[in-house]
Design an enzyme around this catalytic site. Structure first.
Site, PDB file in Angstrom:
ATOM      1  N   GLN A   9       0.828  -1.205   0.000  1.00 41.09           N
ATOM      2  CA  GLN A   9       0.000   0.000   0.000  1.00 41.09           C
ATOM      3  C   GLN A   9       0.867   1.263   0.000  1.00 41.09           C
ATOM      4  O   GLN A   9       1.897   1.315   0.665  1.00 41.09           O
ATOM      5  CB  GLN A   9      -0.884  -0.015   1.255  1.00 41.09           C
ATOM      6  CG  GLN A   9      -2.230   0.619   1.043  1.00 41.09           C
ATOM      7  CD  GLN A   9      -3.247   0.171   2.095  1.00 41.09           C
ATOM      8  OE1 GLN A   9      -3.249  -0.973   2.491  1.00 41.09           O
ATOM      9  NE2 GLN A   9      -4.102   1.065   2.516  1.00 41.09           N
ATOM     10  N   SER A  88       4.096  -6.488   2.781  1.00 45.37           N
ATOM     11  CA  SER A  88       2.737  -6.452   3.337  1.00 45.37           C
ATOM     12  C   SER A  88       1.733  -7.028   2.334  1.00 45.37           C
ATOM     13  O   SER A  88       1.799  -8.207   1.990  1.00 45.37           O
ATOM     14  CB  SER A  88       2.389  -5.020   3.754  1.00 45.37           C
ATOM     15  OG  SER A  88       1.167  -4.988   4.465  1.00 45.37           O
ATOM     16  N   LEU A  89       0.832  -6.198   1.815  1.00 42.31           N
ATOM     17  CA  LEU A  89      -0.115  -6.632   0.781  1.00 42.31           C
ATOM     18  C   LEU A  89       0.610  -7.325  -0.381  1.00 42.31           C
ATOM     19  O   LEU A  89       0.105  -8.286  -0.975  1.00 42.31           O
ATOM     20  CB  LEU A  89      -0.866  -5.398   0.261  1.00 42.31           C
ATOM     21  CG  LEU A  89      -1.399  -5.454  -1.169  1.00 42.31           C
ATOM     22  CD1 LEU A  89      -2.638  -6.310  -1.214  1.00 42.31           C
ATOM     23  CD2 LEU A  89      -1.665  -4.091  -1.720  1.00 42.31           C
ATOM     24  N   ARG A 113      -9.246  -9.125   2.828  1.00 41.99           N
ATOM     25  CA  ARG A 113      -8.237  -8.519   3.723  1.00 41.99           C
ATOM     26  C   ARG A 113      -8.469  -7.023   3.833  1.00 41.99           C
ATOM     27  O   ARG A 113      -8.459  -6.455   4.918  1.00 41.99           O
ATOM     28  CB  ARG A 113      -6.842  -8.805   3.140  1.00 41.99           C
ATOM     29  CG  ARG A 113      -5.653  -8.249   3.903  1.00 41.99           C
ATOM     30  CD  ARG A 113      -4.386  -8.559   3.096  1.00 41.99           C
ATOM     31  NE  ARG A 113      -3.151  -8.314   3.827  1.00 41.99           N
ATOM     32  CZ  ARG A 113      -2.484  -7.158   3.833  1.00 41.99           C
ATOM     33  NH1 ARG A 113      -2.957  -6.138   3.153  1.00 41.99           N
ATOM     34  NH2 ARG A 113      -1.353  -7.028   4.506  1.00 41.99           N
ATOM     35  N   HIS A 195      -0.508  -4.047  10.960  1.00 43.00           N
ATOM     36  CA  HIS A 195       0.572  -4.865  11.550  1.00 43.00           C
ATOM     37  C   HIS A 195       0.772  -4.577  13.039  1.00 43.00           C
ATOM     38  O   HIS A 195       1.887  -4.419  13.507  1.00 43.00           O
ATOM     39  CB  HIS A 195       1.880  -4.676  10.764  1.00 43.00           C
ATOM     40  CG  HIS A 195       1.729  -5.001   9.317  1.00 43.00           C
ATOM     41  ND1 HIS A 195       1.567  -6.284   8.846  1.00 43.00           N
ATOM     42  CD2 HIS A 195       1.653  -4.207   8.214  1.00 43.00           C
ATOM     43  CE1 HIS A 195       1.411  -6.270   7.544  1.00 43.00           C
ATOM     44  NE2 HIS A 195       1.438  -5.019   7.134  1.00 43.00           N
TER      45      HIS A 195
END
Length: 293
Positions: A9, A88-89, A113, A195
């Site tokens: 992101q 992450s993503l 998600r 997170h």
């Protein structure tokens, strides 16, 4: 050995993916399929949307995932990874690219998600902040010192650690970081504490969806955020992916491990060049490039 990395992101921009759509029948087919799966015209937002529209978590995450996975698919035989990783993503993009997940399943998980994270963000005012110019252990000690929820969330590169938590706790941690000599302690324009333990409701939601999804043996290992190690076992990949929402992204350690394991070149697949910049912070001369058709 060549590693392919996939952004998370923040890499989105208006017009992303349009060149793929215009120049490749395969890309067009996948984008159209994505619109059907999501039930809204995400391609229109990606190609023509405002920054504000693209910033919504439920749009941002699938948009970046689509740009990355469709670009990897269009590369065809030129896409020959020895290892993959995603920030992450981006880990979900990496798992589609290395054939752990089918494109359709990956997209459904990304959307689930995004919605679950959006919902978790709305339950409690929370945010993230980038701390620049301090050693990781100093930032970790600051987080432990502060009352309330605040944790190390993204180990991005040496000297850059993002913290995540409740708004008041983040404010206090930023104050302490500045006192201890941080070059910058900058709150980020995000909707919540990704997170961190505040993402627990989203983790539970995602865990159900992941349990119901088929994970195959990948064509090459994925270096996962939670462990920073190479993983090829589908069950282990699932566990780490579930843990990822409330655990830190160990990107500094991931880069170091990929290089230690023999990676000689990195190709970033998707919007922007953020991850290439982070590799350069580990080794200024490390060869990096952007994937292109």
């Amino acid at each position: 050995m060549k590693g392919y990395v996939f952004p998370g992101q923040g890499a989105q921009f208006s017009g992303m993916g349009k060149d793929l759509y215009d120049n490749s029948e395969k890309a067009k087919e996948l984008f159209n399929k994505a619109n059907e799966i999501l039930g809204f015209d995400i391609t229109k937002i990606m190609f023509e949307g405002t920054d504000e529209e693209l910033k919504q978590t439920k749009v941002t995450q699938p948009a970046i995932f689509l740009h990355s996975t469709i670009l990897a698919a269009v590369l065809g035989d030129a896409f020959q990874p020895d290892m993959v990783a995603g920030h992450s993503l981006g880990e979900l993009s990496a798992l589609v690219a290395n054939k752990t997940l089918a494109f359709e399943d990956g997209l459904k998980l990304v959307y689930k998600r995004a919605l679950a994270m959006q919902e978790a963000c709305e339950k409690e005012p929370s945010t993230m902040a980038a701390i620049l110019g301090l050693e990781d252990d100093v930032v970790e000690a600051i987080c432990e010192e502060v009352d309330g929820v605040v944790v190390a969330a993204n180990y991005n590169c040496p000297g850059q650690l993002v913290i995540s938590g409740a708004v008041e706790a983040i404010d206090k941690a930023c104050e302490l970081a500045t006192e201890k000599g941080a070059k910058r302690a900058l709150k980020l324009p995000v909707g919540g504490a990704f997170h961190s333990p505040l993402m627990e409701p989203a983790r539970e939601e995602l865990a159900k969806a992941i349990a119901a999804t088929e994970f195959s043996t990948p064509i090459c290992p994925v270096y996962q955020n939670v462990t920073a190690n190479a993983v090829s076992n589908p069950d282990e990949i699932k566990e780490n992916l579930i843990a990822q929402l409330t655990a830190p992204v160990r990107w500094t350690q991931t880069m170091q491990q990929m290089i230690a394991d023999g990676c000689e070149e990195i190709v970033e697949v998707g919007p922007g060049k953020v991850l290439q910049g982070l590799f350069k912070k580990v080794d200024r001369k490390f060869p990096t490039s952007s994937a292109a058709i």
